[in-house]
Design a protein around this motif. Structure first.
Motif, PDB file in Angstrom:
ATOM      1  N   SER A 133       1.193  -0.955   0.274  1.00  0.00           N
ATOM      2  CA  SER A 133      -0.084  -0.250   0.212  1.00  0.00           C
ATOM      3  C   SER A 133       1.039   0.936   0.126  1.00  0.00           C
ATOM      4  O   SER A 133       1.912   1.252   0.863  1.00  0.00           O
ATOM      5  N   PHE A 134       0.290   2.081  -0.360  1.00  0.00           N
ATOM      6  CA  PHE A 134       0.626   3.827  -0.392  1.00  0.00           C
ATOM      7  C   PHE A 134       0.013   4.617   0.014  1.00  0.00           C
ATOM      8  O   PHE A 134      -0.099   5.738  -0.316  1.00  0.00           O
ATOM      9  N   SER A 135      -1.042   3.777   0.691  1.00  0.00           N
ATOM     10  CA  SER A 135      -2.061   4.544   1.521  1.00  0.00           C
ATOM     11  C   SER A 135      -1.932   5.481   2.748  1.00  0.00           C
ATOM     12  O   SER A 135      -1.894   5.117   4.222  1.00  0.00           O
ATOM     13  N   ILE A 136      -1.372   6.469   3.275  1.00  0.00           N
ATOM     14  CA  ILE A 136      -0.025   7.566   4.528  1.00  0.00           C
ATOM     15  C   ILE A 136      -0.854   7.670   5.000  1.00  0.00           C
ATOM     16  O   ILE A 136      -1.229   6.951   6.632  1.00  0.00           O
ATOM     17  N   ALA A 137      -2.656   7.871   4.327  1.00  0.00           N
ATOM     18  CA  ALA A 137      -3.852   7.938   5.918  1.00  0.00           C
ATOM     19  C   ALA A 137      -3.795   6.862   7.378  1.00  0.00           C
ATOM     20  O   ALA A 137      -4.142   7.221   8.010  1.00  0.00           O
ATOM     21  N   ILE A 138      -3.585   5.271   6.425  1.00  0.00           N
ATOM     22  CA  ILE A 138      -3.591   4.730   7.228  1.00  0.00           C
ATOM     23  C   ILE A 138      -2.457   4.258   8.676  1.00  0.00           C
ATOM     24  O   ILE A 138      -2.864   3.702   9.163  1.00  0.00           O
ATOM     25  N   SER A 139      -1.822   4.882   8.127  1.00  0.00           N
ATOM     26  CA  SER A 139      -1.057   4.694   8.935  1.00  0.00           C
ATOM     27  C   SER A 139      -1.573   4.932  11.184  1.00  0.00           C
ATOM     28  O   SER A 139      -0.883   4.635  11.448  1.00  0.00           O
ATOM     29  N   ASN A 151      -7.564  -4.963   5.693  1.00  0.00           N
ATOM     30  CA  ASN A 151      -7.939  -3.400   6.254  1.00  0.00           C
ATOM     31  C   ASN A 151      -6.864  -2.655   5.322  1.00  0.00           C
ATOM     32  O   ASN A 151      -7.140  -1.353   5.103  1.00  0.00           O
ATOM     33  N   VAL A 152      -7.056  -3.099   4.170  1.00  0.00           N
ATOM     34  CA  VAL A 152      -6.338  -1.840   2.444  1.00  0.00           C
ATOM     35  C   VAL A 152      -7.994  -1.107   2.034  1.00  0.00           C
ATOM     36  O   VAL A 152      -9.088  -1.248   2.992  1.00  0.00           O
ATOM     37  N   PHE A 153      -7.380   0.136   2.163  1.00  0.00           N
ATOM     38  CA  PHE A 153      -8.120   1.191   1.610  1.00  0.00           C
ATOM     39  C   PHE A 153      -8.897   1.158  -0.176  1.00  0.00           C
ATOM     40  O   PHE A 153      -7.502   1.118  -0.714  1.00  0.00           O
ATOM     41  N   SER A 154      -9.066   2.199  -0.525  1.00  0.00           N
ATOM     42  CA  SER A 154     -10.052   1.897  -1.679  1.00  0.00           C
ATOM     43  C   SER A 154      -8.830   2.147  -2.857  1.00  0.00           C
ATOM     44  O   SER A 154      -8.652   2.326  -3.861  1.00  0.00           O
ATOM     45  N   GLY A 155      -7.424   3.624  -2.004  1.00  0.00           N
ATOM     46  CA  GLY A 155      -6.555   3.638  -3.066  1.00  0.00           C
ATOM     47  C   GLY A 155      -5.099   2.998  -2.918  1.00  0.00           C
ATOM     48  O   GLY A 155      -4.375   2.829  -3.649  1.00  0.00           O
ATOM     49  N   ASP A 156      -5.682   1.705  -2.627  1.00  0.00           N
ATOM     50  CA  ASP A 156      -4.903  -0.047  -2.891  1.00  0.00           C
ATOM     51  C   ASP A 156      -4.855  -0.489  -4.161  1.00  0.00           C
ATOM     52  O   ASP A 156      -4.246  -2.022  -3.988  1.00  0.00           O
ATOM     53  N   SER A 157      -5.585  -0.165  -4.803  1.00  0.00           N
ATOM     54  CA  SER A 157      -5.986  -1.420  -5.906  1.00  0.00           C
ATOM     55  C   SER A 157      -4.677  -1.018  -6.769  1.00  0.00           C
ATOM     56  O   SER A 157      -3.953  -1.056  -6.898  1.00  0.00           O
TER      57      SER A 157
END
Length: 267
Positions: free
Chosen positions: A154-160, A193-199
């Protein structure tokens, strides 16, 4: 006297062999204990430390044509990147897309050439014109993973800030834990628990650090696409339908170990 000497020699040889067997057994036992200790240590991690850097260096941030984040991709050979086809929506028929890749000088901008865009599989294959790049190996048989641990890139910074169990890196790269639920001929379903931007991220078998599948979408999204007949190829629709039937939660991934998918990627 000759017979006695021969008997003594045979006894000495037997004793030497017994000592050799004992030493080999001790070596085997030490190696077995070391493997067991490593597995115990590995259980504390989403992805064991020895696999983190190779997985990270092989990961790609896919950008829209306006340079905003679109999704994730990863190298499967020194020159080939795969991602979810829907990550390229903003490019329409463009032959080149913007990305960020890891290099010796950091996380840098680059351009990849579009090789394949397959809507039914939601798979895009891209080529890299730069130097030989770090890449991930594809597992030989995804069905061998069973219910063992997985990790999704993932590259979703917010999930951290929201999920403490995620291994987060300062440059935005993260590893999200996942668990296999079900596997079919072309797809897998897993909980995460991945987010939509992780496709487009890599679904990695934690123990071996090898790719099992390409992360596509939620099970609910797949249900909606089936209802709207978004799949034009019957075998793909049948594969998706068979694996998500009965699931209302979870995520869908495209297996990369089949010969048909690998022919599409590498040929």
């Amino acid at each position: 006297h000759q017979e006695r000497r021969q008997a003594a020699a045979q006894q000495a040889a037997a004793a030497g062999a017994s000592q050799g067997d004992l030493l080999q057994r001790l070596v085997d036992l030490e190696q077995s204990n070391a493997r067991l200790e490593q597995e115990v240590d590995d259980s504390h991690y989403t992805l064991p430390p020895r696999h983190v850097e190779p997985v990270k260096k092989s990961s790609v941030l896919i950008l829209n044509d306006d340079m905003t984040s679109a999704g994730v991709g990863f190298f499967v050979s020194p020159k080939i990147v795969v991602t979810a086809n829907h990550n390229l929506t903003s490019y329409r028929n463009a032959t080149s897309i913007n990305v960020k890749v890891f290099s010796n000088i950091g996380f840098v901008s680059a351009n990849l050439t579009v090789k394949v865009r397959n809507t039914d599989l939601d798979l895009a294959v891209l080529t890299f014109a730069g130097t030989q790049h770090s890449h991930l190996s594809i597992i030989s048989d995804a069905s061998s993973v069973g219910e063992q641990r997985l990790a999704v890139t993932s590259f979703s910074i917010a999930i951290s800030a929201e999920l403490s169990e995620i291994q987060f890196e300062g440059d935005g790269f993260a590893l999200v834990p996942a668990q296999m639920f079900k596997i079919s001929s072309n797809h897998i379903v897993y909980q995460s628990n991945v987010f939509s931007g992780d496709s487009g991220g890599a679904v990695v078998f934690s123990k071996e650090g090898k790719v099992v599948a390409l992360h596509l979408e939620t099970v609910n999204q797949a249900h909606e696409e089936l209802e709207h007949n978004s799949y034009t190829l019957g075998n793909v629709a049948n594969s998706v339908n068979s694996i998500i039937r009965g699931f209302s939660q979870g995520f869908l991934g495209l297996r990369l170990d089949s010969q048909a998918i690998q022919d599409l990627i590498f040929n």
